[in-house]
Scaffold this active site. Sequence first.
Site, PDB file in Angstrom:
ATOM      1  N   ARG A 158       6.811   1.654   6.640  1.00 43.04           N
ATOM      2  CA  ARG A 158       6.272   1.196   7.924  1.00 43.04           C
ATOM      3  C   ARG A 158       6.988  -0.101   8.305  1.00 43.04           C
ATOM      4  NH1 ARG A 158       1.182  -2.424   9.256  1.00 43.04           N
ATOM      5  NH2 ARG A 158       1.327  -2.259  11.516  1.00 43.04           N
TER       6      ARG A 158
ATOM      7  N   HIS B 167       0.993  -0.671  17.233  1.00 40.36           N
ATOM      8  CA  HIS B 167       0.073   0.424  16.875  1.00 40.36           C
ATOM      9  C   HIS B 167       0.599   1.782  17.352  1.00 40.36           C
ATOM     10  CE1 HIS B 167      -3.774  -2.312  16.882  1.00 40.36           C
ATOM     11  NE2 HIS B 167      -3.253  -2.248  15.671  1.00 40.36           N
TER      12      HIS B 167
ATOM     13  N   GLU C 176      -2.246   6.719  10.151  1.00 37.78           N
ATOM     14  CA  GLU C 176      -0.892   6.214  10.409  1.00 37.78           C
ATOM     15  C   GLU C 176       0.083   6.652   9.315  1.00 37.78           C
ATOM     16  OE1 GLU C 176      -3.052   2.455  11.249  1.00 37.78           O
ATOM     17  OE2 GLU C 176      -1.243   1.965  12.373  1.00 37.78           O
TER      18      GLU C 176
ATOM     19  N   LEU D  22      -9.298   0.657  18.045  1.00 38.11           N
ATOM     20  CA  LEU D  22     -10.155  -0.527  17.963  1.00 38.11           C
ATOM     21  C   LEU D  22     -10.400  -0.869  16.492  1.00 38.11           C
ATOM     22  CD1 LEU D  22     -12.778   0.513  20.696  1.00 38.11           C
ATOM     23  CD2 LEU D  22     -10.602  -0.685  21.009  1.00 38.11           C
TER      24      LEU D  22
ATOM     25  N   LYS E 237       0.861  -1.187   0.000  1.00 38.93           N
ATOM     26  CA  LYS E 237       0.000   0.000   0.000  1.00 38.93           C
ATOM     27  C   LYS E 237       0.894   1.233   0.000  1.00 38.93           C
ATOM     28  CE  LYS E 237      -3.472  -2.321   2.761  1.00 38.93           C
ATOM     29  NZ  LYS E 237      -3.735  -2.662   4.124  1.00 38.93           N
TER      30      LYS E 237
ATOM     31  N   ARG F 218      -7.745 -12.722  17.405  1.00 37.66           N
ATOM     32  CA  ARG F 218      -6.743 -12.986  18.455  1.00 37.66           C
ATOM     33  C   ARG F 218      -7.406 -13.006  19.830  1.00 37.66           C
ATOM     34  NH1 ARG F 218      -3.291  -8.185  16.526  1.00 37.66           N
ATOM     35  NH2 ARG F 218      -2.731  -8.872  14.444  1.00 37.66           N
TER      36      ARG F 218
ATOM     37  N   ASN G  13      -9.345  -4.333  13.547  1.00 40.84           N
ATOM     38  CA  ASN G  13      -9.254  -5.789  13.557  1.00 40.84           C
ATOM     39  C   ASN G  13      -8.283  -6.228  14.645  1.00 40.84           C
ATOM     40  OD1 ASN G  13     -10.139  -8.150  12.544  1.00 40.84           O
ATOM     41  ND2 ASN G  13      -9.477  -7.693  10.456  1.00 40.84           N
ATOM     42  N   GLY G  14      -7.141  -5.524  14.692  1.00 45.95           N
ATOM     43  CA  GLY G  14      -6.258  -5.611  15.858  1.00 45.95           C
ATOM     44  C   GLY G  14      -6.635  -4.452  16.756  1.00 45.95           C
TER      45      GLY G  14
HETATM   46  P1  ADP Z   1      -7.286  -3.053  10.608  1.00 39.91           P
HETATM   47  O1  ADP Z   1      -6.821  -3.430  11.978  1.00 39.91           O
HETATM   48  O2  ADP Z   1      -7.392  -4.201   9.684  1.00 39.91           O
HETATM   49  O3  ADP Z   1      -6.628  -1.799  10.027  1.00 39.91           O
HETATM   50  P2  ADP Z   1      -9.673  -1.397  10.728  1.00 39.91           P
HETATM   51  O4  ADP Z   1      -9.186  -0.270  11.555  1.00 39.91           O
HETATM   52  O5  ADP Z   1      -9.998  -1.146   9.304  1.00 39.91           O
HETATM   53  O6  ADP Z   1      -8.789  -2.680  10.875  1.00 39.91           O
HETATM   54  O7  ADP Z   1     -11.001  -1.960  11.451  1.00 39.91           O
HETATM   55  C1  ADP Z   1     -11.639  -3.097  11.009  1.00 39.91           C
HETATM   56  C2  ADP Z   1     -12.808  -3.360  11.946  1.00 39.91           C
HETATM   57  O8  ADP Z   1     -13.663  -2.212  11.942  1.00 39.91           O
HETATM   58  C3  ADP Z   1     -13.677  -4.540  11.522  1.00 39.91           C
HETATM   59  O9  ADP Z   1     -13.997  -5.316  12.663  1.00 39.91           O
HETATM   60  C4  ADP Z   1     -14.917  -3.867  10.999  1.00 39.91           C
HETATM   61  O10 ADP Z   1     -16.047  -4.671  11.185  1.00 39.91           O
HETATM   62  C5  ADP Z   1     -14.989  -2.646  11.870  1.00 39.91           C
HETATM   63  N1  ADP Z   1     -15.877  -1.635  11.274  1.00 39.91           N
HETATM   64  C6  ADP Z   1     -15.698  -0.936  10.135  1.00 39.91           C
HETATM   65  N2  ADP Z   1     -16.781  -0.148   9.890  1.00 39.91           N
HETATM   66  C7  ADP Z   1     -17.657  -0.369  10.894  1.00 39.91           C
HETATM   67  C8  ADP Z   1     -18.969   0.119  11.231  1.00 39.91           C
HETATM   68  N3  ADP Z   1     -19.583   0.995  10.463  1.00 39.91           N
HETATM   69  N4  ADP Z   1     -19.539  -0.347  12.366  1.00 39.91           N
HETATM   70  C9  ADP Z   1     -18.918  -1.234  13.140  1.00 39.91           C
HETATM   71  N5  ADP Z   1     -17.706  -1.742  12.893  1.00 39.91           N
HETATM   72  C10 ADP Z   1     -17.067  -1.325  11.793  1.00 39.91           C
END
Ligand code: ADP
Length: 388
Positions: free
Chosen positions: A84, A172, A375, A201, A15, A233, A203-204
């Site tokens: 990164r 993070h 980030e 908050l 990316k 996790r 995925n991680g």
């Molecule tokens: P990553 O750690 O992969 O960068 P992100 O910051 O993109 O993750 O967050 C991904 C998480 O955010 C997923 O669990 C997704 O379901 C959640 N998410 C994204 N949009 C929404 C929303 N509108 N409502 C609730 N959860 C959301």
Amino acid sequence: MMNILVINSGSSSIKFKLFSFPEEKLILKGMVDRVGSADAYFTFSMDKKEEKNIVGAEDHHKAFSIVLGRIHQENLAIAAIGHRFVHGGKYSTAMLISPEVKDYLKTTFDLAPLHNPYHYEGIKSCEDLFPKIPQVAVFDTAYYAQLPEHVYLYGLPYKYYLKYGIRKYGFHGTSHNYICLETEKILGREMKDLRIISCHLGNGSSLTATRNCKAVETSMGFTPLEGLLMGTRSGDLDPAAVLYIMVKEELSPSQADSLLNRQSGIYGISGISNDMREILREMKEGNDRAKLAFKVYCHRIKKYIGAYYAILEGLDALVFTAGIGENAPLIREEVCRGLKHLGLVLDRKKNEKNQPGIISDPESKAKILVIPTNEELMIARLVEEKAG
Ligand code: ADP
């Protein structure tokens, strides 16, 4: 004016974003996805126009030549490239790439085997293709380099810290650092006065406590597995439970690793998905396991807020960011419920509007905020400091 290219090179994707400084303006962005496969594709967007093409990116080097070649077509001079790096090992700040730095970075591969080798590959490819452009590695762990020993040490025999560097590193960091700087801007106070708990908050997921502009605690550890419940996790658990399951199920170390990193968390508890949107949808349908995953997720965050409140000796700002933190009012509401005694009172209407900014009630002693993370911009800033 100077253009800074930020690269996040992963196992199968690259990316990138290009910013111009000092305005911090995003000029273009894109990615090569499925690097190494026959259906690799390249997206590139600039001036609100987006291109998407299948490309022959059989390896990272080829993928980089596609990315850099396409950027070159726009006649934009690149002053520096920032990479990164998830794990910086001993490094406590961003590092200008030199032969010595590269030699050290190679020794960090086994600390982050799924990330650092691919970041390194990015540096090598850019060096081959653009040998004259300075490159800088920016580390997710660097924000935590000054954690005191009593915070980062585990209760294991000390010799393993000395022998293998087993300690809390934290991750993070680039996001938490950015969030704290933005909080300072929004609240208009000197950073040294601010005690912040930032909740990344996604995925991680991780929480960080920051005081006087410095991280003083964070929930991720030796790897990003420790702390909060996450998409797949487990977060914190009794290590004896893992040993027990390994014996009962006759699991190898790599199977146990997969159990903890890929089959647990929100996905493991709900049995539905690692995606919070899916969990929230299923909750509405009355799915009990989805409700349970939601409750465990929020409970764990609340528990850490309490712990960090104690460590910070009070609180000025609680900040939510990343996919879930920025977009899920129900999670923020559940996390903040019953925290009035810590001076945290949510304004439900502002929370439900789901927009960046302050979402606390005027009677709240500490502010509650939603701040979108960035980030890549934070990496670009750190690169500008090093190479500018
Ligand atoms: P990553 O750690 O992969 O960068 P992100 O910051 O993109 O993750 O967050 C991904 C998480 O955010 C997923 O669990 C997704 O379901 C959640 N998410 C994204 N949009 C929404 C929303 N509108 N409502 C609730 N959860 C959301």
